[in-house]
Design a protein around this motif. Structure first.
Motif, PDB file in Angstrom:
ATOM      1  N   ARG A  91       0.837  -1.203   0.000  1.00  0.00           N
ATOM      2  CA  ARG A  91       0.000   0.000   0.000  1.00  0.00           C
ATOM      3  C   ARG A  91       0.874   1.257   0.000  1.00  0.00           C
ATOM      4  NH1 ARG A  91      -3.553  -3.075   3.315  1.00  0.00           N
ATOM      5  NH2 ARG A  91      -2.465  -2.424   5.194  1.00  0.00           N
ATOM      6  N   GLN A  92       1.954   1.204   0.797  1.00  0.00           N
ATOM      7  CA  GLN A  92       2.860   2.343   0.836  1.00  0.00           C
ATOM      8  C   GLN A  92       3.511   2.543  -0.528  1.00  0.00           C
ATOM      9  OE1 GLN A  92       3.120   4.417   3.157  1.00  0.00           O
ATOM     10  NE2 GLN A  92       5.000   5.554   2.843  1.00  0.00           N
ATOM     11  N   SER A  93       3.890   1.439  -1.160  1.00  0.00           N
ATOM     12  CA  SER A  93       4.511   1.519  -2.473  1.00  0.00           C
ATOM     13  C   SER A  93       3.547   2.097  -3.496  1.00  0.00           C
ATOM     14  CB  SER A  93       4.977   0.126  -2.916  1.00  0.00           C
ATOM     15  OG  SER A  93       5.507   0.167  -4.217  1.00  0.00           O
ATOM     16  N   GLN A  94       2.275   1.648  -3.456  1.00  0.00           N
ATOM     17  CA  GLN A  94       1.275   2.162  -4.383  1.00  0.00           C
ATOM     18  C   GLN A  94       1.026   3.648  -4.135  1.00  0.00           C
ATOM     19  OE1 GLN A  94      -1.947  -0.498  -3.593  1.00  0.00           O
ATOM     20  NE2 GLN A  94      -1.170  -2.092  -4.950  1.00  0.00           N
ATOM     21  N   LYS A  95       1.014   4.041  -2.850  1.00  0.00           N
ATOM     22  CA  LYS A  95       0.830   5.455  -2.533  1.00  0.00           C
ATOM     23  C   LYS A  95       1.985   6.277  -3.104  1.00  0.00           C
ATOM     24  CE  LYS A  95       1.809   7.153   1.525  1.00  0.00           C
ATOM     25  NZ  LYS A  95       1.815   7.479   2.959  1.00  0.00           N
ATOM     26  N   MET A  96       3.201   5.750  -2.956  1.00  0.00           N
ATOM     27  CA  MET A  96       4.353   6.460  -3.499  1.00  0.00           C
ATOM     28  C   MET A  96       4.271   6.568  -5.021  1.00  0.00           C
ATOM     29  SD  MET A  96       6.306   7.475  -1.050  1.00  0.00           S
ATOM     30  CE  MET A  96       4.749   7.857  -0.264  1.00  0.00           C
ATOM     31  N   GLU A  97       3.762   5.500  -5.672  1.00  0.00           N
ATOM     32  CA  GLU A  97       3.611   5.542  -7.122  1.00  0.00           C
ATOM     33  C   GLU A  97       2.641   6.650  -7.524  1.00  0.00           C
ATOM     34  OE1 GLU A  97       5.062   4.009  -9.537  1.00  0.00           O
ATOM     35  OE2 GLU A  97       6.312   2.633  -8.396  1.00  0.00           O
ATOM     36  N   ALA A  98       1.510   6.710  -6.786  1.00  0.00           N
ATOM     37  CA  ALA A  98       0.495   7.723  -7.111  1.00  0.00           C
ATOM     38  C   ALA A  98       1.044   9.131  -6.890  1.00  0.00           C
ATOM     39  CB  ALA A  98      -0.756   7.498  -6.272  1.00  0.00           C
ATOM     40  N   ILE A  99       1.720   9.316  -5.756  1.00  0.00           N
ATOM     41  CA  ILE A  99       2.296  10.634  -5.476  1.00  0.00           C
ATOM     42  C   ILE A  99       3.376  10.958  -6.498  1.00  0.00           C
ATOM     43  CG2 ILE A  99       3.585  11.991  -3.791  1.00  0.00           C
ATOM     44  CD1 ILE A  99       2.224  10.403  -1.597  1.00  0.00           C
ATOM     45  N   GLN A 112      14.269  18.918 -10.490  1.00  0.00           N
ATOM     46  CA  GLN A 112      14.976  17.647 -10.631  1.00  0.00           C
ATOM     47  C   GLN A 112      14.763  16.753  -9.406  1.00  0.00           C
ATOM     48  OE1 GLN A 112      16.388  16.706 -13.556  1.00  0.00           O
ATOM     49  NE2 GLN A 112      15.403  18.644 -14.128  1.00  0.00           N
ATOM     50  N   GLN A 113      14.623  17.383  -8.241  1.00  0.00           N
ATOM     51  CA  GLN A 113      14.330  16.582  -7.051  1.00  0.00           C
ATOM     52  C   GLN A 113      12.956  15.934  -7.165  1.00  0.00           C
ATOM     53  OE1 GLN A 113      14.821  18.883  -3.492  1.00  0.00           O
ATOM     54  NE2 GLN A 113      17.049  18.868  -3.612  1.00  0.00           N
ATOM     55  N   LEU A 114      11.981  16.711  -7.625  1.00  0.00           N
ATOM     56  CA  LEU A 114      10.640  16.130  -7.830  1.00  0.00           C
ATOM     57  C   LEU A 114      10.691  15.004  -8.851  1.00  0.00           C
ATOM     58  CD1 LEU A 114       8.297  19.255  -7.835  1.00  0.00           C
ATOM     59  CD2 LEU A 114       8.282  17.384  -6.189  1.00  0.00           C
ATOM     60  N   LEU A 115      11.443  15.223  -9.931  1.00  0.00           N
ATOM     61  CA  LEU A 115      11.565  14.184 -10.949  1.00  0.00           C
ATOM     62  C   LEU A 115      12.308  12.967 -10.412  1.00  0.00           C
ATOM     63  CD1 LEU A 115      12.362  16.358 -14.086  1.00  0.00           C
ATOM     64  CD2 LEU A 115      10.289  15.040 -13.653  1.00  0.00           C
ATOM     65  N   GLY A 116      13.246  13.225  -9.509  1.00  0.00           N
ATOM     66  CA  GLY A 116      13.926  12.100  -8.879  1.00  0.00           C
ATOM     67  C   GLY A 116      12.962  11.255  -8.084  1.00  0.00           C
ATOM     68  N   PHE A 117      12.088  11.923  -7.324  1.00  0.00           N
ATOM     69  CA  PHE A 117      11.067  11.171  -6.585  1.00  0.00           C
ATOM     70  C   PHE A 117      10.136  10.437  -7.539  1.00  0.00           C
ATOM     71  CE2 PHE A 117       6.677  11.105  -5.031  1.00  0.00           C
ATOM     72  CZ  PHE A 117       6.837  10.185  -4.010  1.00  0.00           C
ATOM     73  N   ALA A 118       9.772  11.100  -8.645  1.00  0.00           N
ATOM     74  CA  ALA A 118       8.837  10.502  -9.606  1.00  0.00           C
ATOM     75  C   ALA A 118       9.517   9.463 -10.485  1.00  0.00           C
ATOM     76  CB  ALA A 118       8.223  11.592 -10.475  1.00  0.00           C
ATOM     77  N   LYS A 125      14.348   3.643  -6.748  1.00  0.00           N
ATOM     78  CA  LYS A 125      13.459   2.905  -7.651  1.00  0.00           C
ATOM     79  C   LYS A 125      13.914   3.048  -9.098  1.00  0.00           C
ATOM     80  CE  LYS A 125      10.379   1.263  -4.783  1.00  0.00           C
ATOM     81  NZ  LYS A 125      10.143  -0.182  -4.623  1.00  0.00           N
ATOM     82  N   GLN A 126      14.355   4.252  -9.475  1.00  0.00           N
ATOM     83  CA  GLN A 126      14.768   4.492 -10.851  1.00  0.00           C
ATOM     84  C   GLN A 126      15.995   3.661 -11.198  1.00  0.00           C
ATOM     85  OE1 GLN A 126      15.061   8.617 -11.809  1.00  0.00           O
ATOM     86  NE2 GLN A 126      15.678   8.280 -13.916  1.00  0.00           N
ATOM     87  N   ASN A 127      16.800   3.343 -10.217  1.00  0.00           N
ATOM     88  CA  ASN A 127      17.987   2.511 -10.433  1.00  0.00           C
ATOM     89  C   ASN A 127      17.709   1.045 -10.122  1.00  0.00           C
ATOM     90  OD1 ASN A 127      20.586   4.280 -11.070  1.00  0.00           O
ATOM     91  ND2 ASN A 127      19.252   5.474  -9.730  1.00  0.00           N
ATOM     92  N   LEU A 138      19.033  -0.288   1.487  1.00  0.00           N
ATOM     93  CA  LEU A 138      18.856  -0.121   0.048  1.00  0.00           C
ATOM     94  C   LEU A 138      19.325  -1.388  -0.648  1.00  0.00           C
ATOM     95  CD1 LEU A 138      19.175   2.773   1.358  1.00  0.00           C
ATOM     96  CD2 LEU A 138      19.967   3.540  -0.874  1.00  0.00           C
ATOM     97  N   TYR A 139      18.494  -1.934  -1.521  1.00  0.00           N
ATOM     98  CA  TYR A 139      18.799  -3.175  -2.228  1.00  0.00           C
ATOM     99  C   TYR A 139      18.971  -2.868  -3.719  1.00  0.00           C
ATOM    100  CZ  TYR A 139      16.839  -5.245   2.044  1.00  0.00           C
ATOM    101  OH  TYR A 139      16.559  -5.591   3.349  1.00  0.00           O
ATOM    102  N   PHE A 140      20.158  -3.188  -4.269  1.00  0.00           N
ATOM    103  CA  PHE A 140      20.411  -2.990  -5.697  1.00  0.00           C
ATOM    104  C   PHE A 140      20.775  -4.336  -6.327  1.00  0.00           C
ATOM    105  CE2 PHE A 140      21.498   1.169  -3.815  1.00  0.00           C
ATOM    106  CZ  PHE A 140      20.623   1.967  -4.537  1.00  0.00           C
ATOM    107  N   PRO A 141      20.157  -4.689  -7.470  1.00  0.00           N
ATOM    108  CA  PRO A 141      20.456  -5.977  -8.097  1.00  0.00           C
ATOM    109  C   PRO A 141      21.888  -6.033  -8.621  1.00  0.00           C
ATOM    110  CG  PRO A 141      18.826  -4.727  -9.376  1.00  0.00           C
ATOM    111  CD  PRO A 141      19.107  -3.938  -8.160  1.00  0.00           C
ATOM    112  N   GLN A 142      22.498  -7.199  -8.520  1.00  0.00           N
ATOM    113  CA  GLN A 142      23.854  -7.400  -9.014  1.00  0.00           C
ATOM    114  C   GLN A 142      23.849  -7.565 -10.534  1.00  0.00           C
ATOM    115  OE1 GLN A 142      25.768 -10.662  -7.029  1.00  0.00           O
ATOM    116  NE2 GLN A 142      25.065 -10.043  -5.007  1.00  0.00           N
ATOM    117  N   VAL A 143      24.917  -7.107 -11.174  1.00  0.00           N
ATOM    118  CA  VAL A 143      25.105  -7.310 -12.612  1.00  0.00           C
ATOM    119  C   VAL A 143      26.524  -7.817 -12.842  1.00  0.00           C
ATOM    120  CG1 VAL A 143      23.424  -5.565 -13.282  1.00  0.00           C
ATOM    121  CG2 VAL A 143      25.797  -4.906 -12.937  1.00  0.00           C
TER     122      VAL A 143
END
Length: 757
Positions: A381-389, A443-449, A592-594, A612-617
């Protein structure tokens, strides 16, 4: 007078209830025993009539008999009736009533004697029930029942016995097993074997239990368990032999199923609890022990309230108990407490268990520990709220970028038109600086989005973070200790270094601000694997190997309500003027963007941990960087500008005109299509916004290429991540110019696209 007094003493001290009522049934006189029998005082009785204490079911009959006394059809009567005591309990009375008449034979009243026969009635009822039970057992029982006399002759058999051996139409009384064998040869062996086992039963000291296999005419073997009990006369001679047989074929088959069911109940992950009708626990399965920490011995005989956490209103338990005691199933959630004191949430279904008579004999509860599920749902639910915001923030930033592009463009055009040293130059430069700072906020707003352009690199997170911490250590001050822990070699991650620097800077500064006085900020990097179950707790993740970056502080911490809102844009716990509330929301968006995910754990006065979890490559790629020079690169080609924002369209035309280009313009895709269809000369470049009503820039480009195959395309957008995915479907070469842009950057980008560089 003495005689009347003696009669009164006699009247008051009788062991039976005595009374006198008038013709209307109101009491005129009662003795002490009657008061004791019904529980009222004499004064209370004298204000009553007999009807008020007569059981409603018995009142009609008594009124009828009283009517017959009044009509002279009878002078007295006797009946058994029920009375209602003052405490509302019931007792049976043997009532004798005699009418009182005047010299004209008119009923003036009645006298009555009442003997308490409650015990007698209860005995009669018990006897009646016993006899009824015996008849039911004999005729309705599925068991076969038979009585034989001392000589082995059949005296009585129930319907089940007769049906088993197909003797329904046979007069079996007085016949032996050998006699009955002639009526059905198929069962002759069974009858003869019964004779032998019956004779053995006469000589046994106790009852005999014998298992016999009986073959039916359908070729199926039936297994019967026979109980044979001999009865003797006082002199020891034989009286009768009672034979009770039960078909245990199904039982034997079901024993395996019951064993399987019992094993399943013990092994299921859900808690199963069975109580008696008072709520005392009689059974719990292994899951109960595993979840609550209590052993079976610790809870058997206890009430389930030992799990009560105290966090729920008592009305919930009252509703639960009322529902199940009235025969209904209750479903709901309970916040319970384990043996170690920790709380957990259960989804419970509690139902009554009825016997064959429809009486509740037990209650069974099936419960599921949903604590982890609820935590996962809350995270989603928190994730969906963040998506909407995020969508809202992205939309706002996009519009804001358009406005900034207009402001910056107009300022740059104005600066080009004035001479150096002009008094307006300083003011225009201030406007430009303010607009550029506003662009950083965007750019900060876009970073959040998660709609910033991403310029990623395949890099070693440990080395990169270590280098960043050298600089960041200066931000936290000497009163705080910065601890750094990582393995020597870790797998690579695909991440934008600029984004990583923004993320780490914001988290380190927040950790610093959370600590009052001395304290520790710890940065740890490790490697871990998220399986399918773990991914449920980390929305947006997928199963695989990850690099975990943790920033921990020993600061003031946060309560759960604050944690739930920590990533909301413009939400801050800092004082006025100390934070915009965009730092952590930007961190959320950039992670999220990364392709990463982030979670927070915190306890008031015990600090916070950001994970913070980042996938390995595995592969390493090169990163391209666009440089912005201050030389207005010029050209003479024809450029078609398509933009639905009028002011932005005008300033873009002005910038390109200043750079020497021939500029065509259209306020929207359809106007652009009509222009190209009518225009006869070549159009070298399409400069179009991506996001426009009814048709986006990518679709417009594809359409115009069919009309003008040699046309090249340069896209403009304030955000670009999802639109890059669209551009991949476009087979033409396409580049992006991020808003807001300067006249110099626009001219350079247009030249690059036209030259094919």
């Amino acid at each position: 007078m003495k005689h009347e007094k003696s009669l009164q003493v006699f009247f008051d001290n009788q062991v039976v209830g005595m009374m006198e009522v008038n013709a209307e049934g109101r009491y005129l006189q009662v003795n002490n025993q009657w008061g004791r029998m019904i529980g009222y005082s004499a004064a209370e009785i004298m204000s009553m009539d007999f009807q008020s204490i007569t059981h409603p079911d018995d009142l009609p009959r008594q009124l009828l008999l009283d009517k017959e006394l009044e009509n002279g059809k009878r002078k007295s009567y006797r009946m058994d009736k029920r009375y209602i005591r003052k405490d509302e309990s019931i007792f049976w009375g043997d009532v004798s009533v005699t009418g009182l008449y005047d010299n004209r034979d008119i009923l003036t009243g009645m006298v009555g004697l009442v003997i308490d026969i409650t015990e007698q009635k209860e005995s009669e009822e018990k006897l009646r029930k016993t006899e009824e039970l015996q008849r039911t057992l004999l005729e309705a029982s599925p068991d076969v029942i038979c009585f034989k006399d001392a000589d082995g002759c059949w005296l009585l058999a129930n319907r089940a016995m007769l049906e088993l051996f197909q003797l329904e139409e046979i007069d079996y009384r007085g016949k032996t097993d050998a006699d009955l064998a002639h009526y059905n040869s198929f069962y002759s062996d069974a009858f003869l074997n019964c004779t032998l086992t019956s004779e053995k039963a006469w000589g046994a000291k106790d009852i005999s239990i014998i298992e016999e296999v009986i073959s039916s005419q359908s070729s199926e073997e039936m297994i019967y368990e026979f109980i044979k009990s001999p009865l003797f006369h006082p002199d020891g001679s034989r009286k009768a032999l009672v034979i009770i047989g039960r078909d245990i074929t199904t039982r034997k088959k079901n024993e395996e199923r019951i064993h399987l069911l019992a094993t399943a109940i013990e092994q299921v992950g859900e808690t199963i609890v069975i109580t008696d009708t008072q709520g005392t626990i009689e059974y719990v399965n292994s899951a109960f022990t595993s979840i609550t920490g209590y052993t079976k011995d610790e809870v058997i005989g206890q009430n389930p309230r030992i799990l009560n956490s105290g966090e729920q209103d008592n009305s919930i338990y009252s509703e639960l108990w009322e529902s199940i005691t009235q025969g209904r199933t209750w479903k709901g959630r309970l916040v319970n407490k384990k043996k170690d004191g920790s709380h957990f949430i259960e989804e419970a279904t509690i139902s009554p268990i009825f016997n064959s008579a429809g009486t509740i004999v037990n209650f069974v509860a099936a419960k599921w520990d949903i604590s982890e599920q609820l935590l996962t749902e809350e995270k989603y639910r928190q994730s969906q709220k963040m998506e909407a915001i995020g969508q809202l923030a992205g939309g706002v930033a996009h519009d804001f970028n358009n406005m900034l592009a207009i402001i910056l463009g107009q300022v740059e055009i104005a600066l080009m038109k004035i001479n150096s040293g002009d008094p307006l130059e300083k003011r225009l430069q201030e406007i430009k600086i303010a607009a550029e700072r506003s662009s950083n906020l965007t750019q900060q707003l876009l970073g959040f989005a998660r709609k910033q352009s991403r310029q990623s690199q395949i890099l070693n997170l440990s080395d990169t973070v270590a280098n960043m911490l050298i600089v960041l250590k200066r931000l936290i001050g000497e009163h705080l200790e910065l601890r750094w822990n990582t393995k020597a070699k870790l797998p690579l991650v695909d991440i934008d270094p600029g984004h990583l620097n923004q993320i780490l800077t914001n988290l380190i500064i927040n950790a610093r601000d959370a600590i009052d006085g001395t304290g520790v900020i710890s940065v740890n990097i490790s490697q871990l694997f998220l399986d399918g179950k773990s991914c449920q707790s980390h929305p947006g993740s997928y199963s695989g190997e990850y690099i975990l970056l943790e920033i921990n502080d020993t600061g003031c911490g946060m309560d759960q309500e604050t944690v739930n809102r920590i990533f909301d844009p413009f939400f801050t716990t800092k004082g006025i003027g100390k934070g915009t509330g965009l730092g952590l929301s930007m961190v959320f968006g950039l992670v999220k963007q990364n392709n990463g995910c982030i979670e927070v754990t915190s306890t008031p006065e015990q600090g916070s941990t950001f994970s913070l979890y980042f996938p390995q490559v595995q592969l390493k790629e090169e990163m391209t960087v666009q440089a912005d020079n201050k030389i207005l690169v010029k050209g003479s080609e024809t450029v078609l500008v398509v933009e639905d924002e009028t002011a932005l369209l005008d300033i873009t035309i002005a910038m390109l005109t200043e750079a020497g280009y021939r500029v065509l313009s259209a306020q929207g895709p359809f106007a652009a299509i009509q222009l190209v269809e009518k225009y006869k000369d070549p159009i070298h470049l399409l400069l179009t916004d991506i996001v426009m009503p009814k048709m986006n820039g990518v679709e417009l480009s594809e359409h115009l290429i069919k009309i003008e195959p040699e046309i090249k395309t340069l896209y403009m957008s304030g955000y670009s991540k999802e639109h890059f995915n669209q551009m991949k479907q476009n087979k033409t070469t396409a580049q992006l110019l991020k808003k807001p842009f300067s006249a110099y950057k626009l001219a350079q980008k247009v030249r690059d696209v036209l030259d094919g560089s």
